[in-house]
Design a protein around this motif. Sequence first.
Motif, PDB file in Angstrom:
ATOM      1  N   ILE A  32       0.848  -1.192   0.000  1.00  0.00           N
ATOM      2  CA  ILE A  32       0.000   0.000   0.000  1.00  0.00           C
ATOM      3  C   ILE A  32       0.880   1.237   0.000  1.00  0.00           C
ATOM      4  N   ARG A  33       0.534   2.167  -0.845  1.00  0.00           N
ATOM      5  CA  ARG A  33       1.271   3.430  -0.950  1.00  0.00           C
ATOM      6  C   ARG A  33       0.353   4.579  -0.535  1.00  0.00           C
ATOM      7  N   PHE A  34       0.928   5.532   0.197  1.00  0.00           N
ATOM      8  CA  PHE A  34       0.151   6.708   0.587  1.00  0.00           C
ATOM      9  C   PHE A  34       0.331   7.789  -0.474  1.00  0.00           C
ATOM     10  N   ASP A  35      -0.753   8.077  -1.187  1.00  0.00           N
ATOM     11  CA  ASP A  35      -0.752   9.088  -2.237  1.00  0.00           C
ATOM     12  C   ASP A  35      -1.285  10.406  -1.673  1.00  0.00           C
ATOM     13  N   ILE A  42      -3.845   0.613  -2.660  1.00  0.00           N
ATOM     14  CA  ILE A  42      -3.225  -0.703  -2.763  1.00  0.00           C
ATOM     15  C   ILE A  42      -2.555  -0.828  -4.123  1.00  0.00           C
ATOM     16  N   GLU A  43      -1.256  -0.946  -4.122  1.00  0.00           N
ATOM     17  CA  GLU A  43      -0.503  -1.087  -5.378  1.00  0.00           C
ATOM     18  C   GLU A  43      -0.581  -2.508  -5.912  1.00  0.00           C
ATOM     19  N   ASP A  44      -0.492  -3.471  -4.997  1.00  0.00           N
ATOM     20  CA  ASP A  44      -0.460  -4.855  -5.450  1.00  0.00           C
ATOM     21  C   ASP A  44      -1.038  -5.749  -4.363  1.00  0.00           C
ATOM     22  N   CYS A  45      -1.674  -6.820  -4.777  1.00  0.00           N
ATOM     23  CA  CYS A  45      -2.238  -7.800  -3.847  1.00  0.00           C
ATOM     24  C   CYS A  45      -2.023  -9.184  -4.441  1.00  0.00           C
ATOM     25  N   TYR A  46      -1.315 -10.034  -3.707  1.00  0.00           N
ATOM     26  CA  TYR A  46      -1.053 -11.398  -4.187  1.00  0.00           C
ATOM     27  C   TYR A  46      -1.597 -12.407  -3.183  1.00  0.00           C
ATOM     28  N   PRO A  47      -2.360 -13.400  -3.651  1.00  0.00           N
ATOM     29  CA  PRO A  47      -2.835 -13.589  -5.022  1.00  0.00           C
ATOM     30  C   PRO A  47      -3.957 -12.610  -5.357  1.00  0.00           C
ATOM     31  N   PRO A  48      -4.063 -12.222  -6.607  1.00  0.00           N
ATOM     32  CA  PRO A  48      -5.075 -11.221  -6.986  1.00  0.00           C
ATOM     33  C   PRO A  48      -6.492 -11.756  -6.838  1.00  0.00           C
ATOM     34  N   GLY A  49      -7.410 -10.845  -6.506  1.00  0.00           N
ATOM     35  CA  GLY A  49      -8.822 -11.195  -6.426  1.00  0.00           C
ATOM     36  C   GLY A  49      -9.247 -11.939  -5.190  1.00  0.00           C
ATOM     37  N   CYS A  50      -8.369 -12.041  -4.189  1.00  0.00           N
ATOM     38  CA  CYS A  50      -8.718 -12.819  -2.999  1.00  0.00           C
ATOM     39  C   CYS A  50      -9.471 -11.992  -1.960  1.00  0.00           C
ATOM     40  N   LEU A  51      -9.527 -10.667  -2.144  1.00  0.00           N
ATOM     41  CA  LEU A  51     -10.209  -9.784  -1.202  1.00  0.00           C
ATOM     42  C   LEU A  51     -11.343  -9.048  -1.900  1.00  0.00           C
ATOM     43  N   ALA A  60      -6.096  -1.088   3.508  1.00  0.00           N
ATOM     44  CA  ALA A  60      -5.369   0.131   3.144  1.00  0.00           C
ATOM     45  C   ALA A  60      -5.429   1.170   4.257  1.00  0.00           C
ATOM     46  N   TYR A  61      -6.615   1.390   4.830  1.00  0.00           N
ATOM     47  CA  TYR A  61      -6.776   2.412   5.860  1.00  0.00           C
ATOM     48  C   TYR A  61      -6.105   2.033   7.181  1.00  0.00           C
ATOM     49  N   SER A  62      -5.918   0.736   7.414  1.00  0.00           N
ATOM     50  CA  SER A  62      -5.349   0.291   8.692  1.00  0.00           C
ATOM     51  C   SER A  62      -3.839   0.110   8.636  1.00  0.00           C
ATOM     52  N   SER A  63      -3.224   0.377   7.505  1.00  0.00           N
ATOM     53  CA  SER A  63      -1.816   0.032   7.313  1.00  0.00           C
ATOM     54  C   SER A  63      -0.860   1.200   7.477  1.00  0.00           C
ATOM     55  N   PHE A  64      -1.376   2.352   7.937  1.00  0.00           N
ATOM     56  CA  PHE A  64      -0.517   3.519   8.130  1.00  0.00           C
ATOM     57  C   PHE A  64      -0.780   4.127   9.509  1.00  0.00           C
ATOM     58  N   PRO A  65       0.257   4.669  10.134  1.00  0.00           N
ATOM     59  CA  PRO A  65       0.041   5.380  11.392  1.00  0.00           C
ATOM     60  C   PRO A  65      -0.843   6.598  11.177  1.00  0.00           C
ATOM     61  N   ASP A  66      -1.706   6.877  12.177  1.00  0.00           N
ATOM     62  CA  ASP A  66      -2.491   8.105  12.110  1.00  0.00           C
ATOM     63  C   ASP A  66      -1.556   9.301  12.047  1.00  0.00           C
ATOM     64  N   SER A 157       3.613   0.739   2.919  1.00  0.00           N
ATOM     65  CA  SER A 157       3.446  -0.380   3.842  1.00  0.00           C
ATOM     66  C   SER A 157       3.364  -1.701   3.090  1.00  0.00           C
ATOM     67  N   LEU A 158       3.970  -2.706   3.685  1.00  0.00           N
ATOM     68  CA  LEU A 158       3.848  -4.084   3.234  1.00  0.00           C
ATOM     69  C   LEU A 158       3.026  -4.829   4.276  1.00  0.00           C
ATOM     70  N   VAL A 159       1.973  -5.533   3.852  1.00  0.00           N
ATOM     71  CA  VAL A 159       1.035  -6.171   4.780  1.00  0.00           C
ATOM     72  C   VAL A 159       0.928  -7.655   4.476  1.00  0.00           C
ATOM     73  N   ILE A 160       1.044  -8.458   5.530  1.00  0.00           N
ATOM     74  CA  ILE A 160       0.739  -9.891   5.451  1.00  0.00           C
ATOM     75  C   ILE A 160      -0.628 -10.089   6.077  1.00  0.00           C
ATOM     76  N   LEU A 161      -1.566 -10.571   5.302  1.00  0.00           N
ATOM     77  CA  LEU A 161      -2.929 -10.771   5.780  1.00  0.00           C
ATOM     78  C   LEU A 161      -3.142 -12.251   6.061  1.00  0.00           C
ATOM     79  N   SER A 162      -3.630 -12.557   7.274  1.00  0.00           N
ATOM     80  CA  SER A 162      -3.818 -13.939   7.682  1.00  0.00           C
ATOM     81  C   SER A 162      -5.147 -14.087   8.412  1.00  0.00           C
ATOM     82  N   HIS A 163      -5.633 -15.322   8.478  1.00  0.00           N
ATOM     83  CA  HIS A 163      -6.846 -15.595   9.236  1.00  0.00           C
ATOM     84  C   HIS A 163      -6.542 -16.032  10.659  1.00  0.00           C
ATOM     85  N   GLY A 164      -5.261 -16.085  11.034  1.00  0.00           N
ATOM     86  CA  GLY A 164      -4.881 -16.539  12.366  1.00  0.00           C
ATOM     87  C   GLY A 164      -4.104 -15.490  13.134  1.00  0.00           C
TER      88      GLY A 164
END
Length: 618
Positions: A32-35, A42-51, A60-66, A157-164
């Motif tokens: 995610i890039r702050f423009d 979100i610049e990129d999401c792998y694998p695509p289409g999973c969200l 995107a909104y949760s990945s940067f400090p206020d 920001s680089l984010v790892i998204l998990s269900h655990g």
Amino acid sequence: MSRSPSFSVKSELSLKPDPERMQRWVVAFCTIRFDLEQGQLIEDCYPPGCLTQDEELEVAYSSFPDSVSQHQNRSSIHDCIFFFRFQRHKNLPQGNVTPSEITEINDKITSSELTEEKLLKRSKSFSSSKGSRYFYGYVFNRQRHDERLKRGGEQKSLVILSHGPFSSVFRPLLQIMGPLYFDVGKKAIEHIASYVSIWPSPVPGKLMELPIGNAMLKVNLPPAHSLPLESGMLSEESAASVAPFLPYNQSIPQGLFHDSDLFGTFRGLLLQLWVLWELLLIGEPILVIAPTPPQCCEAVASLVSLIAPLLCSIDFRPYFTIHDPQFAHLNSLQEGDTFPPMVLGVTNLFFLKALRKIPHIVSVGSPAPNSNRVAFASRASSGKISGRPEGFGLQQLSLKFSPSSLLNVVKLRREGPLCLMTEHKEAIWSSYAATTKPDTSILNRLIDAGMSPRVEESMSVVNNEILRRHFLELTTNFLAPFGPYFRTTTPSEGSSPFVDPPTLPPFNANEFLSSLQARGVGKFLSKRMRSNWLDLYRRFLKGPNFMPWFQRRRAAAEQEQHRLWRQARMRTDIQQLIAKMSELESVDTFNAVERHLIQEIQVNWIFVQDSMSIFILF
């Protein structure tokens, strides 16, 4: 200090990402890039289409400090690691039962026999990440200072998204992956995804070795009884795994976020830990305020870990922002409305005014100094890279009362939490009167490390173990009176194991409280609690944590009883047993044996079909 595991991108690497296998651990890797004009993108999401689109916005909104929480950092690069949790935007079934159904618990969770077929079906229903109600996002955020750019810098920001809730896995992974991504770009994500694809399936409560490049992450996963049923984990719980007894091996995690820095986070509020323990136990809403996201999420994780081995069923958000869809609902609560049971970690002081209905507010941490080092909490377990949490000063450990400290407490209470708008202070604002008294013998065992960062880190590990063992023992003793309702039985000598086993004792809240009042709470708790200890049990029974925990324990006990009776049937000499029976009893026994054999054949056939499906899939 342990060194970060090294990792290099090798062109000859033959591994390729397998999105299907990767889903066992990681839902997605996002960048995610702050423009300045469009905000978080979100610049990129792998694998695509999973969200879904809504989930992408949430990430995107949760990945940067206020912006309010960012300190003036004049170093060229500033990295930090934190994590967040949010509810999935899908219509998923709710797993919790309302507290009003306590007296009906026996009808809902008791059965004469829990067959293996039912257990297998239930386990399979939890094995898919698609059933998870929450996502966990683990963030590596980089802010680069450059006067030539607009606003003097940029952040990504680089984010790892998990269900655990696997912070013990993804924090050290981000320490490898984060800098690598900013060095080589998208190629780093593909290589890390390749290694994650070959990881074995997560096994709750076990020490796992996870290869990543030329390094090996050795991490302990949280136990099965601490994970929500909809967390996407395939696990088999035994009665012993969730029994209210103190475990022998203290190195094995007994709850979520076992590796959180409890001492380092609350060292300025150590005397208040027992108040916070009760608030978590009965499921009271708590607002946690910290200067930065790393301190904020560490505080929430530490609070959740306080009540281990109890299943934490309240909603907790390690890093909560105004962009969360639930904020609008919380902000609209009127006078007389009940604030939902949840723990919110925030850095934006706007929440002090927006969420005035929340009854308990905790302020931790201190404004972070300028640093270009990755911020994360110190870890005791192997596989985690040591370091100090961003913003924690080396203040002296002081547990003695003094007139000045008492005046400061009175002053803070009189000023209220809005005083944080002018100056950040460590404090707690709550009108709750705790039943449990602070254990001064535990506090006196804590070690003051002085001013040496190296010694400070080592002593924090020791102090964390002291505190965590105490609260584990406190929670275990608090839950001990419920033990008889999970007590299993085995066939008595000479009796037939082919009859249906007896049901577990029925539960009624009023009868339980009357019985507990008559026999007392036990020596351990009676020395540490005031005379109104029964009120704490009443609140616990009405709170959101009791029913899910009781149901899990009840189901595990039934499963254990089914296993014990099945073993007894297999060991029985059927000819010797029938020889002592009348003709009518022999016929009944024959019918019972036939019924059990049919069930075993059905279960084995389901297992064979399931194994063949897995073999074909992979």
